[in-house]
Design an enzyme around this catalytic site. Structure first.
Site, short mmCIF file in Angstrom:
data_model
loop_
_atom_site.label_atom_id
_atom_site.label_comp_id
_atom_site.label_asym_id
_atom_site.label_seq_id
_atom_site.Cartn_x
_atom_site.Cartn_y
_atom_site.Cartn_z
CG HIS A 157 -1.68 -1.23 1.43
ND1 HIS A 157 -2.91 -1.48 0.88
CD2 HIS A 157 -1.34 -2.35 2.13
CE1 HIS A 157 -3.32 -2.69 1.23
NE2 HIS A 157 -2.37 -3.25 1.98
CB SER A 288 12.04 22.46 -16.46
OG SER A 288 11.28 23.65 -16.50
CE LYS A 294 11.08 19.61 -11.98
NZ LYS A 294 9.77 19.77 -12.31
CD GLU A 301 7.86 12.15 -15.91
OE1 GLU A 301 7.77 12.62 -14.77
OE2 GLU A 301 8.15 12.86 -16.90
#
Ligand code: ARG
Length: 451
Positions: A157, A288, A294, A301
């Site tokens: 979980h 970025s 970043k 992704e």
């Protein structure tokens, strides 16, 4: 004007919009080599059954071979005005050998041709993909060997559960990939490449003639000849109606996509500032345009994101097939793009992840900090009481209360005095339980895993 394979019955010219709408050359050109193999086999059949003389057969065979060579040396340019790759090849052949080319289509239909070429393409693609799966497996195995003594918090979980070996965690993905390969292997072995269905009803050529010496044509596919046994069709209607193999393959590829997505997700979470378990190499990240600090895990992704495309491809073919009456319907042409797209996505994902995994570095110091969380050892405390003959459920309740007391009073269990511990259970001996808050002791106490 590009020649069609079916012009005779028509007196009107096809609407240009219809030509544009119905053609598949823009994607089925990928089948060129496999289609040519089918045609060379067909030439042999026509020779054996007397439809072609030896001389005609060798002229056609050699012309077909020269088209294959042009694909191999990169000079083959598909004609995007052709309806499909089968028409395109037929037209090239006619340019090479004149009207003799018209005999090639004796007892043959594109309905059979397209299934033959697609099945062969699938078997080849699976063979190549299995190698990529193996490479990723090796890459993950090496990473787990490099970190074989590292222990991490295990999660259920997404909450701290119990300490586990990092190598066991990583090897889960090797297990998944093993199953993925087995699944593809099974599908590939079950794809029967048949020939002789004609359009749907079979052909006047005796089935015996179709037990082709395919191995001769397949010599160029060294090592594949056995796996690519070609047999006479046993139900010609089924042969041209069936796209189960496409569905099975996209389904297996979707499962791989799901596995690679989970791997990516683990790495994405672990590389956040909050976890800081791993460092993804800069060469596999992007920045970025606005925030200069970043370093984003875009590769991972995208692997996660592409999973949706795979599922979409599967649903697209399943839905396309569901209402089709037997046998061939033009809808079935639409199986190619989802099939090719799925193969290509998975192949590039396997390649990029194989490289990325090689560069992953684990931050052992940070991981050790996470392992200080006492809740990870709560189950070991339960086992400790069970060893002292406390019934499991009672022990579970005792430790539950102890954990609650520790949280409410902001005191670590290992810092509690013995008299306080004894209030929860008189079996607790402080100098024994402090030893339990150790990741190595915890993982070593799990004996059920066959190593
Ligand atoms: N390009 C077509 C396909 O991929 C070829 C089959 C055409 N057959 C026909 N009966 N119109 O399905």
């Amino acid at each position: 004007m590009v020649k069609k394979l079916w012009g005779g019955r028509f007196s009107k010219k096809t609407e240009p919009l219809v030509e544009e709408f119905t053609k598949s050359i823009q994607y089925d050109q990928k089948l060129a080599k496999c289609d040519l193999i089918g045609s060379r086999i067909h030439v042999q059949i026509l020779k054996k059954s007397g439809y072609l003389t030896s001389d005609e057969a060798s002229k056609l065979f050699n012309a077909l071979l020269s088209i294959t060579h042009s694909i191999n040396d990169g000079t083959f340019k598909p004609d995007n005005k052709s309806e499909d790759i089968h028409t395109n090849i037929q037209n090239i052949l006619q340019k090479k050998v004149g009207d003799l080319a018209l005999k090639l289509h004796t007892a043959r239909s594109r309905n059979d041709q397209v299934v033959f070429a697609t099945k062969l393409y699938c078997k080849l693609s699976i063979f190549l993909l299995e190698r990529e799966i193996d490479k990723l497996k090796v890459s993950i195995k090496e990473l787990s060997d490099k970190n074989k003594n590292v222990i991490i918090p295990g999660f259920t979980h997404m909450r701290h559960a119990q300490p586990v070996y990092l190598k066991d965690y990583l090897l889960v993905y090797v297990e998944m990939l093993k199953r993925d390969k087995q699944r593809l292997d099974y599908i590939s072995k079950n794809i029967q490449i048949t020939i002789g269905a004609g359009a749907l009803a079979g052909t006047p050529i005796d089935a015996v003639e179709y037990s082709v010496k395919a191995s001769e044509v397949l010599k160029e596919l060294e090592g594949f000849a056995e796996a690519f046994k070609i047999i006479a069709t046993t139900n010609s209607l089924d042969a041209v109606s069936d796209r189960d193999f496409v569905i099975e393959i996209i389904s297996a590829l979707s499962t791989i996509a799901m596995h690679l997505s989970r791997l990516s997700e683990d790495l994405i979470i672990w590389s956040t500032k909050e976890f800081d378990f791993v460092e993804i190499d800069e060469a596999f990240c992007t920045g970025s345009s606005l925030m200069p600090q970043k370093k984003n895990p875009d590769v991972l992704e995208l692997v996660r994101g592409y999973t949706g495309r795979l599922y979409g491809n599967l649903v697209s073919v399943l839905t396309m097939m569901k209402g089709l009456p037997l046998t061939y319907n033009r809808d079935m042409q639409l199986d190619k793009e989802p099939l090719f797209d799925s193969f290509e996505i998975i192949s590039s994902e396997l390649k990029v992840l194989t490289r990325l995994i090689k560069t992953v570095k684990f931050n052992e110091e940070k991981i050790k900090e996470h392992l200080k969380d006492e809740s990870l050892y709560a189950t070991d405390l339960v086992y400790y009481l069970v060893d002292k003959k406390v019934p499991f459920q009672e022990a579970h309740t005792i430790v539950g209360k102890l954990v609650k007391y520790s949280l409410d009073n902001e005191i670590q269990i290992k810092d509690m005095p013995e008299n306080l511990l004894k209030k929860f259970s008189n079996k607790f001996v402080k100098k024994e339980i402090v030893k339990l808050f150790d990741p190595l002791v915890s993982v070593k106490s799990k004996k059920s895993i066959k190593r």
